[in-house]
Every structure is written in C-alpha cells, then in structure tokens.
Design an enzyme around this catalytic site. Structure first.
Site, PDB file in Angstrom:
ATOM      1  N   GLY A   1      15.884 -21.078  -6.147  1.00 25.87           N
ATOM      2  CA  GLY A   1      14.526 -21.602  -6.290  1.00 25.87           C
ATOM      3  C   GLY A   1      14.445 -22.880  -7.103  1.00 25.87           C
ATOM      4  O   GLY A   1      15.455 -23.437  -7.537  1.00 25.87           O
TER       5      GLY A   1
ATOM      6  N   ASP B   1      20.717 -14.623  -5.311  1.00 27.54           N
ATOM      7  CA  ASP B   1      19.502 -14.914  -4.570  1.00 27.54           C
ATOM      8  C   ASP B   1      19.496 -14.028  -3.331  1.00 27.54           C
ATOM      9  O   ASP B   1      20.539 -13.551  -2.904  1.00 27.54           O
ATOM     10  CB  ASP B   1      19.446 -16.397  -4.158  1.00 27.54           C
ATOM     11  CG  ASP B   1      18.012 -16.856  -3.897  1.00 27.54           C
ATOM     12  OD1 ASP B   1      17.422 -17.480  -4.791  1.00 27.54           O
ATOM     13  OD2 ASP B   1      17.474 -16.565  -2.804  1.00 27.54           O
TER      14      ASP B   1
ATOM     15  N   TYR C   1      -1.343 -14.327  -8.463  1.00 26.40           N
ATOM     16  CA  TYR C   1      -0.209 -14.868  -9.234  1.00 26.40           C
ATOM     17  C   TYR C   1      -0.469 -14.669 -10.735  1.00 26.40           C
ATOM     18  O   TYR C   1       0.397 -14.181 -11.480  1.00 26.40           O
ATOM     19  CB  TYR C   1      -0.064 -16.349  -8.893  1.00 26.40           C
ATOM     20  CG  TYR C   1       1.020 -17.096  -9.637  1.00 26.40           C
ATOM     21  CD1 TYR C   1       2.362 -16.899  -9.330  1.00 26.40           C
ATOM     22  CD2 TYR C   1       0.689 -18.040 -10.609  1.00 26.40           C
ATOM     23  CE1 TYR C   1       3.351 -17.616  -9.985  1.00 26.40           C
ATOM     24  CE2 TYR C   1       1.672 -18.763 -11.265  1.00 26.40           C
ATOM     25  CZ  TYR C   1       3.002 -18.552 -10.957  1.00 26.40           C
ATOM     26  OH  TYR C   1       3.965 -19.269 -11.604  1.00 26.40           O
TER      27      TYR C   1
END
Ligand code: SER
Length: 317
Positions: A11, A34, A142
C-alpha cells in the site's frame, strides 16, 4: 534485534515503510506481507516476503510464529472515500485486520502499530487547533473504524498489556505508491498532473483546509513512536501528528512557482467535500512533540521541491 512484520506492504504507506524499516533494522528482520504478491522489486529483493490475508487471523499467527515476530505494523485499511462506497467492506477489512492483529499480538507478545487518522474526527470536533483529547464523532465508516481501533488499542494495552501505539495521520503525500481512494488524495495527484504537464481537476473546493504530511516524516513518526520510551507516554492510541495544512489554492500556487504553466480547475466531488468539511482544518500535535519528540522536517515549500524533483525523474520529464 527486533523482528518486524508489515501487513499491507503493497500500500501507500507500506511500500515505503517496509524499505525504511529494513534500512533501520536490517532487511532480514522485516517481513513484508500483503494479500497481493508480487510487491515492488525493491521489497521483493531486500528481505522476506509472505502472502497474507489480514482478515484471516490464522495466517497472521503462522507468519508471526515462523519468523519470531515481535512487532507488527498493521497498515491494512480501505481509505475514506472508497469505504464510503462500500461501508461493510470498509468495516470488515479495517476492523477485521486490526482485531486479528491485536489478538495475535496478545498471544505472541508482540508490539503493534496501527495508524489512525484525521478521519477519526467529525463535524462536532473543534476543527481549528483540534486538541489531542476531544470529541470524536465521525460520520464516515472509515472514521468509525479508526475511533473503534483507537479504543481497542488502548483496551488491549490496559487489559492485556499489549504494547499498542498509534498516530492520527493527516493526508500523506508520497511518490512511490498512489493512495487508494482517500479524501486527501488530491494533494498527491496534483503533483503527478503538474509533472506530466496535464490539467488538474481538483475535487475539493477552494478554502478546504486539511492537515497533510510528507511521507518521509510519516515514516519517521511510525518508527519513532514505536521506539519511544513507554514511561514517557501519557497517550497511546492515538497521537495527533501534522506537518502542514493548506487548501487547494495554496498547494496550486506553490506548484506554480516551479511550473508556471500548470493549470488547476475545480470539479467538485460532493462526497469527498462532505468528508473533508468534517475533518480538522489543523490539529494540535503538542502531545506527540512533548511525549516522544515528534518533529517533522517538511513543509509545503520543501516538500513541493522534493516531490517535483523525484516525480520528474520518475517520468523522465
Ligand atoms: N488519507 C486518508 C483519507 O483521505 C485519511 O486518513 O482517507
């Protein structure tokens, strides 16, 4: 010697933090993981790499045991605007990965770092000089995951003694891996457009102030908080940290000092605007500075020089 696991090495933060951690602790001591492999060549070639779905606790536990991990950097998350389009995904990925990491950390006595965000605040928070300890009622999924994550980090520390620490990152500006669907992404994309000679459509309106930080300072923050003397920490999850704040006009003007022909127009994204309006204009990060010596090196001026220089080389401009 510390053995570190980075979850989310592919990321925006992970791709750079993995390399920085390897330069500090040695390539062999930092395991990059990942869900999607391969990762960038630099990571593949400089130390161990594992495939890992962070929503599967058994997979994390297996890697932690195999490599004798004692610190986990959990960078798995769906950013704000993407999560808003699919709230269940935002919750499942953000909270799933975090709870799994906390449990694995508890069972294996690991320290754990998970970033929180300016997204952990909401419209009822004081938005100018946002204090360290204040109202946190975000209205994005979020933000809800970030507040819950902060609370869980402190819970695991006080209840089980897990060494959980965190910072509330502002928008992060970087030049290696693009962020995926955040509200602050425009401040990254604007540099790419300027270097490529393209017109830039800004999704946020003039006057929208947001905290930001250049990636090298964010990497230092992530490492320094984990290295901090625990006896000095009054807070843990999570510290306000910021390096600068600006609105679209200010970053545009700064870039035009170097690229006078660069053009920005406004094409508002209502959802991103609404999210940005509910986030701090600028945070007070005195506690991070006092408790563990946070001190960013980059402001809008020297970050702009560095971003334009690095991206120009990257794109051969
Ligand atoms: N950069 C993130 C976002 O915009 C905030 O932490 O979603």
């Amino acid at each position: 010697m510390k053995k570190i696991l980075v979850l989310g090495s592919g990321g925006q933060i992970g791709s750079e933090l993995t390399m920085r951690l390897r330069s500090v602790y040695g390539g062999a001591n930092v395991v990059a993981a990942d869900i999607k492999l391969p990762l960038i060549d630099d990571i593949m070639q400089s130390g161990p790499v594992e495939q890992c779905d962070a929503t599967n606790a058994a997979q994390i536990a297996e890697i932690v045991k195999k490599h004798n991990i004692d610190a986990i950097y959990n960078l798995v998350a769906i950013l704000s605007a993407t999560a808003e389009k699919n709230p269940m995904l935002g919750w499942n990925i953000g909270m799933g990965a975090l709870l799994n990491c906390l449990e694995v950390a508890r069972e294996n006595k690991c320290a754990i770092f998970t970033p929180s965000s300016i997204g952990a605040f909401g419209a009822s928070t004081p938005l100018d000089g946002t204090p360290q300890d204040t109202i946190q009622r975000p209205n994005t999924i979020y933000g809800v995951t970030k507040v819950a994550g902060e609370l869980l980090g402190d819970y695991y520390f006080t209840r089980f003694g897990v060494d959980a620490r965190s910072v509330r990152f502002p928008g992060l500006i970087s030049n290696v891996t693009l962020p995926g669907g955040g509200t602050t992404d425009y401040a990254v994309e604007i540099y790419y457009a300027a270097v490529k000679g393209e017109k830039f459509s800004c999704p946020l309106k003039k006057g929208t102030l947001l905290d930001m930080m250049y990636m090298p300072d964010a990497l230092d923050a992530a490492i320094n908080i984990m290295e901090a003397d625990p006896s000095k920490l009054i807070h843990r999850n999570s510290f306000n940290v910021t390096a600068m704040h600006f609105d679209p006009e200010e970053i545009y003007a700064e870039i035009r000092k170097h690229k006078p022909d660069f053009v920005m127009e406004y094409q508002l994204d209502d959802m991103r605007q609404k999210i940005a309006d509910s986030w701090p204009n600028w945070m007070d990060d005195t506690c991070a500075r006092e408790e563990w010596g946070f001190k960013p090196k980059f402001n809008l001026q020297n970050m702009t020089v560095d971003m334009l220089d690095i991206l120009s080389k990257k794109f051969g401009k």
